[in-house]
Scaffold this motif. Structure first.
Motif, PDB file in Angstrom:
ATOM      1  N   LEU A  30      12.146  15.173 -13.402  1.00  0.00           N
ATOM      2  CA  LEU A  30      13.177  14.141 -13.248  1.00  0.00           C
ATOM      3  C   LEU A  30      13.567  13.988 -11.778  1.00  0.00           C
ATOM      4  N   LYS A  31      13.588  15.105 -11.037  1.00  0.00           N
ATOM      5  CA  LYS A  31      13.910  15.022  -9.603  1.00  0.00           C
ATOM      6  C   LYS A  31      12.831  14.251  -8.845  1.00  0.00           C
ATOM      7  N   VAL A  32      11.560  14.566  -9.183  1.00  0.00           N
ATOM      8  CA  VAL A  32      10.475  13.841  -8.526  1.00  0.00           C
ATOM      9  C   VAL A  32      10.555  12.354  -8.871  1.00  0.00           C
ATOM     10  N   ASN A  33      10.815  12.053 -10.167  1.00  0.00           N
ATOM     11  CA  ASN A  33      10.924  10.660 -10.584  1.00  0.00           C
ATOM     12  C   ASN A  33      12.068   9.948  -9.879  1.00  0.00           C
ATOM     13  N   ALA A  34      13.183  10.657  -9.719  1.00  0.00           N
ATOM     14  CA  ALA A  34      14.356  10.034  -9.097  1.00  0.00           C
ATOM     15  C   ALA A  34      14.050   9.635  -7.656  1.00  0.00           C
ATOM     16  N   GLU A  35      13.425  10.537  -6.896  1.00  0.00           N
ATOM     17  CA  GLU A  35      13.120  10.182  -5.497  1.00  0.00           C
ATOM     18  C   GLU A  35      12.030   9.122  -5.424  1.00  0.00           C
ATOM     19  N   GLN A  36      11.051   9.244  -6.325  1.00  0.00           N
ATOM     20  CA  GLN A  36      10.013   8.217  -6.354  1.00  0.00           C
ATOM     21  C   GLN A  36      10.623   6.845  -6.633  1.00  0.00           C
ATOM     22  N   GLU A  37      11.512   6.770  -7.610  1.00  0.00           N
ATOM     23  CA  GLU A  37      12.140   5.493  -7.954  1.00  0.00           C
ATOM     24  C   GLU A  37      13.001   4.987  -6.810  1.00  0.00           C
ATOM     25  N   GLU A  38      13.718   5.919  -6.160  1.00  0.00           N
ATOM     26  CA  GLU A  38      14.552   5.516  -5.022  1.00  0.00           C
ATOM     27  C   GLU A  38      13.712   4.939  -3.889  1.00  0.00           C
ATOM     28  N   LYS A  39      12.607   5.611  -3.584  1.00  0.00           N
ATOM     29  CA  LYS A  39      11.747   5.112  -2.508  1.00  0.00           C
ATOM     30  C   LYS A  39      11.081   3.796  -2.886  1.00  0.00           C
ATOM     31  N   LEU A  40      10.624   3.703  -4.147  1.00  0.00           N
ATOM     32  CA  LEU A  40       9.986   2.457  -4.573  1.00  0.00           C
ATOM     33  C   LEU A  40      10.976   1.298  -4.550  1.00  0.00           C
ATOM     34  N   ASN A  41      12.208   1.552  -4.995  1.00  0.00           N
ATOM     35  CA  ASN A  41      13.223   0.490  -4.955  1.00  0.00           C
ATOM     36  C   ASN A  41      13.480   0.039  -3.526  1.00  0.00           C
ATOM     37  N   TYR A  42      13.513   1.009  -2.592  1.00  0.00           N
ATOM     38  CA  TYR A  42      13.734   0.657  -1.181  1.00  0.00           C
ATOM     39  C   TYR A  42      12.570  -0.173  -0.638  1.00  0.00           C
ATOM     40  N   ILE A  43      11.327   0.256  -0.948  1.00  0.00           N
ATOM     41  CA  ILE A  43      10.168  -0.469  -0.454  1.00  0.00           C
ATOM     42  C   ILE A  43      10.082  -1.858  -1.087  1.00  0.00           C
ATOM     43  N   HIS A  44      10.377  -1.948  -2.414  1.00  0.00           N
ATOM     44  CA  HIS A  44      10.367  -3.260  -3.070  1.00  0.00           C
ATOM     45  C   HIS A  44      11.411  -4.183  -2.442  1.00  0.00           C
ATOM     46  N   GLY A  45      12.584  -3.642  -2.178  1.00  0.00           N
ATOM     47  CA  GLY A  45      13.620  -4.460  -1.538  1.00  0.00           C
ATOM     48  C   GLY A  45      13.206  -4.918  -0.149  1.00  0.00           C
ATOM     49  N   LEU A  46      12.567  -4.019   0.609  1.00  0.00           N
ATOM     50  CA  LEU A  46      12.108  -4.383   1.951  1.00  0.00           C
ATOM     51  C   LEU A  46      11.001  -5.430   1.866  1.00  0.00           C
ATOM     52  N   GLU A  80       0.830  -1.202   0.000  1.00  0.00           N
ATOM     53  CA  GLU A  80       0.000   0.000   0.000  1.00  0.00           C
ATOM     54  C   GLU A  80       0.867   1.255   0.000  1.00  0.00           C
ATOM     55  N   THR A  81       2.004   1.192   0.712  1.00  0.00           N
ATOM     56  CA  THR A  81       2.936   2.317   0.709  1.00  0.00           C
ATOM     57  C   THR A  81       3.475   2.572  -0.692  1.00  0.00           C
ATOM     58  N   CYS A  82       3.767   1.503  -1.424  1.00  0.00           N
ATOM     59  CA  CYS A  82       4.225   1.664  -2.822  1.00  0.00           C
ATOM     60  C   CYS A  82       3.172   2.391  -3.656  1.00  0.00           C
ATOM     61  N   ARG A  83       1.921   1.971  -3.480  1.00  0.00           N
ATOM     62  CA  ARG A  83       0.861   2.617  -4.261  1.00  0.00           C
ATOM     63  C   ARG A  83       0.693   4.084  -3.868  1.00  0.00           C
TER      64      ARG A  83
END
Length: 367
Positions: free
Chosen positions: A217-233, A181-184
């Motif tokens: 691009l900045k928004v996308n970069a942080e979004q991707e970083e957070k999503l990658n972290y949540i996916h890894g977790l 849900e956090t990813c969404r």
């Protein structure tokens, strides 16, 4: 009859079903008490009704992991399986009228005294052994106990450990659902923030198009970083859940071991593995507000001042008066440097169209 007895075993307490027996939507059966226990362990913060059942909530079937959603009656709203209860009554009556033959199993023998069967348990060394080892062997100074008493104790401990793992698995599954849900939420917040950025840049036409791309691009970069972290977790929690499920299956297989000595040889290391696997302190937790993306706001104060000087016919007095009135952020609110400059901005910046004759009226200002 043995095969019938196996079908009448509760997957939680590993004993014959205790009435009342409830049937889940997935068609699996549980003792109502066991269903209430697993529900309470999966929903520790829900209020209870009369100390026995909760109003509403959900838990997962321990046999197939199907999610069971309860109504306001809690586990007391589940339908009783009267057929299974009747079969249990007939089975017990049959066993009373016909004594069961004693099963002869090969009892393991002592490794030191090959002719002696293992019949006692050394409390000091925590291993099953034989009487000769107690009298003459390496356990003569140790404290021992009957095999059956230790068998019952450790079997109870293993049963409790398995029940605890079932509850832990449900809690981890809940954490995984929250992570998903956090990813969404992060994706929605990222899309919403990009939409706001695009909406305001559209009013500035092609002059700010390049800058708009950089900010997105900045928004996308942080979004991707957070999503990658949540996916890894999420993968870490999933791997931990899979590991504990395998340990639980091993524990259930061990519980089916009919020989006490063999059971005791396997139970202690398995209990230690269960205790270690139940510890989730090494798994990271997502900080509160991690999904927030609202910090992407931009002030266009300097750019607004420049835009006020673009090829528009203005009186000198009007240019000086409006010089410090413009401030625009990404959320569409006018940034304020002096009182009332938000209203004057609407008239200070006409649309970017071909120059038109300017009115002689001054822009309105608010006090």
């Amino acid at each position: 009859m043995d095969s019938l007895e196996k079908q009448l075993i509760c997957p939680i307490c590993l004993e014959m079903f205790t009435k009342p027996v409830v049937i889940l939507p997935c068609q699996h059966n549980l003792c109502r008490k066991c269903a209430n226990d697993i529900f309470q362990s999966s929903n520790p913060y829900l209020p209870t009704r009369g100390g026995t059942g909760a109003s509403g909530g959900r838990f997962r079937c321990p046999s197939c992991r199907h999610e069971v959603v309860l109504d306001r009656h809690g586990v007391y709203g589940l339908q009783r399986n009267l057929l299974v209860e009747n079969i249990i009554d007939m089975y017990k009556q049959e066993n009373i009228s016909r004594p069961s033959p004693e099963r002869k199993v090969d009892q393991p023998v002592c490794e030191v005294h090959e002719d002696e069967k293992i019949n006692i348990y050394c409390l000091t060394c925590a291993v099953p052994t034989c009487s000769m080892c107690k009298v003459f062997g390496s356990h003569k100074d140790c404290e021992v106990a009957p095999l059956n008493s230790i068998y019952q104790t450790q079997k109870t401990e293993l049963s409790d450990g398995i029940a605890m793992m079932v509850g832990n698995n449900d809690r981890i599954q809940g954490i995984i659902s929250q992570l998903e849900e956090t990813c969404r939420t992060i994706e929605d917040n990222g899309r919403r923030q990009k939409s706001k950025v695009c909406e305001k840049f559209d009013h500035l036409y092609t002059i700010l198009e390049d800058r708009k791309t950089q900010m997105n691009l900045k928004v996308n970069a942080e979004q991707e970083e957070k999503l990658n972290y949540i996916h890894g977790l999420t993968r870490k929690y999933g791997d931990h859940l899979e590991s504990m499920t395998k340990i639980m299956e091993t524990g259930i297989q061990t519980m089916e071991e009919p020989e006490m000595a063999v059971f005791l040889q396997n139970a202690k290391p398995l209990l230690q593995i269960i205790a270690e696997a139940s510890n989730t302190s090494h798994l990271e937790k997502v900080e509160h507000g991690y999904e927030n993306m609202d910090h992407y706001s931009v002030s266009f104060k300097k750019e607004g001042r420049a835009l006020q000087n673009i090829d528009f016919a203005r009186d000198d007095d009007e240019e000086e008066e409006d010089e410090d009135e413009l401030g625009v952020d990404v959320d569409g609110r006018a940034g304020q440097t002096t009182s009332g400059e938000g209203d004057s901005l609407k008239e200070a910046l006409p649309p970017l169209l071909p120059p038109q004759p300017m009115s002689t009226c001054k822009p309105a200002t608010s006090s």
